[in-house]
Design a protein around this motif. Sequence first.
Motif, PDB file in Angstrom:
ATOM      1  N   LYS A 232      48.297 -29.512 -67.522  1.00 44.45           N
ATOM      2  CA  LYS A 232      47.985 -29.106 -67.068  1.00 44.45           C
ATOM      3  C   LYS A 232      46.932 -29.352 -66.973  1.00 44.45           C
ATOM      4  CE  LYS A 232      50.744 -25.393 -69.297  1.00 44.45           C
ATOM      5  NZ  LYS A 232      52.075 -25.629 -70.151  1.00 44.45           N
ATOM      6  N   PHE A 233      46.101 -29.907 -67.209  1.00 44.41           N
ATOM      7  CA  PHE A 233      44.499 -30.455 -66.294  1.00 44.41           C
ATOM      8  C   PHE A 233      44.625 -31.570 -65.785  1.00 44.41           C
ATOM      9  CE2 PHE A 233      44.422 -27.146 -69.788  1.00 44.41           C
ATOM     10  CZ  PHE A 233      42.457 -26.463 -69.256  1.00 44.41           C
ATOM     11  N   PRO A 234      44.143 -32.193 -65.007  1.00 45.40           N
ATOM     12  CA  PRO A 234      43.603 -33.224 -64.213  1.00 45.40           C
ATOM     13  C   PRO A 234      42.770 -34.357 -65.355  1.00 45.40           C
ATOM     14  CG  PRO A 234      42.453 -31.307 -63.463  1.00 45.40           C
ATOM     15  CD  PRO A 234      42.861 -30.761 -63.860  1.00 45.40           C
ATOM     16  N   ALA A 235      43.449 -35.781 -65.582  1.00 40.48           N
ATOM     17  CA  ALA A 235      43.370 -35.933 -66.372  1.00 40.48           C
ATOM     18  C   ALA A 235      42.528 -36.977 -65.849  1.00 40.48           C
ATOM     19  CB  ALA A 235      44.365 -37.223 -66.360  1.00 40.48           C
ATOM     20  N   LYS A 236      42.349 -37.194 -64.683  1.00 39.04           N
ATOM     21  CA  LYS A 236      41.041 -38.212 -64.693  1.00 39.04           C
ATOM     22  C   LYS A 236      39.528 -37.708 -64.654  1.00 39.04           C
ATOM     23  CE  LYS A 236      42.533 -41.806 -61.598  1.00 39.04           C
ATOM     24  NZ  LYS A 236      42.315 -41.747 -59.968  1.00 39.04           N
ATOM     25  N   PRO A 237      39.324 -36.455 -64.547  1.00 41.87           N
ATOM     26  CA  PRO A 237      37.836 -35.756 -64.761  1.00 41.87           C
ATOM     27  C   PRO A 237      37.405 -35.473 -66.008  1.00 41.87           C
ATOM     28  CG  PRO A 237      39.247 -34.547 -62.777  1.00 41.87           C
ATOM     29  CD  PRO A 237      40.175 -35.321 -63.088  1.00 41.87           C
ATOM     30  N   LEU A 238      38.624 -35.326 -66.634  1.00 41.43           N
ATOM     31  CA  LEU A 238      37.889 -35.126 -68.180  1.00 41.43           C
ATOM     32  C   LEU A 238      38.397 -36.765 -68.452  1.00 41.43           C
ATOM     33  CD1 LEU A 238      41.704 -33.024 -69.580  1.00 41.43           C
ATOM     34  CD2 LEU A 238      38.932 -31.746 -69.242  1.00 41.43           C
ATOM     35  N   ARG A 239      38.912 -37.513 -68.402  1.00 38.19           N
ATOM     36  CA  ARG A 239      38.272 -39.467 -69.357  1.00 38.19           C
ATOM     37  C   ARG A 239      37.041 -39.287 -68.553  1.00 38.19           C
ATOM     38  NH1 ARG A 239      43.906 -42.723 -69.483  1.00 38.19           N
ATOM     39  NH2 ARG A 239      45.201 -41.179 -70.278  1.00 38.19           N
ATOM     40  N   THR A 240      36.876 -39.143 -67.648  1.00 40.41           N
ATOM     41  CA  THR A 240      35.293 -39.052 -67.194  1.00 40.41           C
ATOM     42  C   THR A 240      34.718 -38.660 -68.048  1.00 40.41           C
ATOM     43  OG1 THR A 240      36.318 -39.657 -64.663  1.00 40.41           O
ATOM     44  CG2 THR A 240      34.220 -39.618 -64.731  1.00 40.41           C
ATOM     45  N   ILE A 241      34.715 -37.136 -67.728  1.00 36.04           N
ATOM     46  CA  ILE A 241      33.550 -36.648 -68.747  1.00 36.04           C
ATOM     47  C   ILE A 241      33.520 -37.501 -69.829  1.00 36.04           C
ATOM     48  CG2 ILE A 241      32.245 -34.508 -69.872  1.00 36.04           C
ATOM     49  CD1 ILE A 241      34.316 -32.688 -66.866  1.00 36.04           C
ATOM     50  N   LEU A 242      34.437 -37.090 -70.746  1.00 36.00           N
ATOM     51  CA  LEU A 242      34.315 -38.045 -71.863  1.00 36.00           C
ATOM     52  C   LEU A 242      33.796 -39.418 -72.273  1.00 36.00           C
ATOM     53  CD1 LEU A 242      35.809 -37.023 -75.171  1.00 36.00           C
ATOM     54  CD2 LEU A 242      37.531 -37.965 -74.307  1.00 36.00           C
TER      55      LEU A 242
END
Length: 254
Positions: A232-242
């Motif tokens: 349900k969440f876009p992976a790219k922005p989350l992985r970038t933040i992480l």
Amino acid sequence: MSMSIIIMGLFIGFMVGLTGVGGAALLTPILILLGINPSIAVGTDLFYNSITKLFGSIQHWKQKTINLKLVKYLAIGSIPSALLAVGILHLFNAFFHNQEQIIKHSLGYVLILVAIATLIKTFMKKRMEWNQLQLKPIEDKRALSITIGVVLGFIVGLTSIGSGSMFALAMLYLYRMSPSELVGTDIAHAFLLVTAAGLLHAGIGNVDYLLAINLLLGSIPGVILGSTLSSKFPAKPLRTILAIMILVSGIKLI
């Protein structure tokens, strides 16, 4: 204290389930920044990681998504190398008394490498043209696989970080595998590596079992929840933040 550790485990498990990266790279620096002895943080993380990777390995074994030949070659290099790193750390503690500083600095540099690796994996094209090295059979890359195991295994033994992310990046560039086989092979090899290093740390007395249990109490439901919500969440922005969080942690430790 135990409730805050459970909540921290929940957060880390949730982020791993959501993004597929960040377990040890988040946990070990957080434990050190909370004031836990670096040796105990590394040993506890390896023990905790071993249990979580076991469940992942069983699942991938059932799905037949593990390349056992590659796991064997990597483990031949990585396990002795990781054990050597743990032994060297123990000797440093006995003779030089600056083990904490060594671990902190090693962690910092490895975290920066992991952050860069995460960003490369996140923004790479999904379809790469196979290079000549990838097209070679695994048997022809036996020496290369063992050498990768030796180098990265030493880093994991020293810091507890990279058993997933750095090996996954090496596999991505050097071997021709489907995404599910890459993940399964990475998790199965990581289980063997962190278990061997974790057992040696446990023998030395570097594992806080109560801390590990509290982390697991939070992380198991956290990873299930994160995995459920990951679609349900876009992976790219989350992985970038992480990756940015991991990079900042690395710089802070150095």
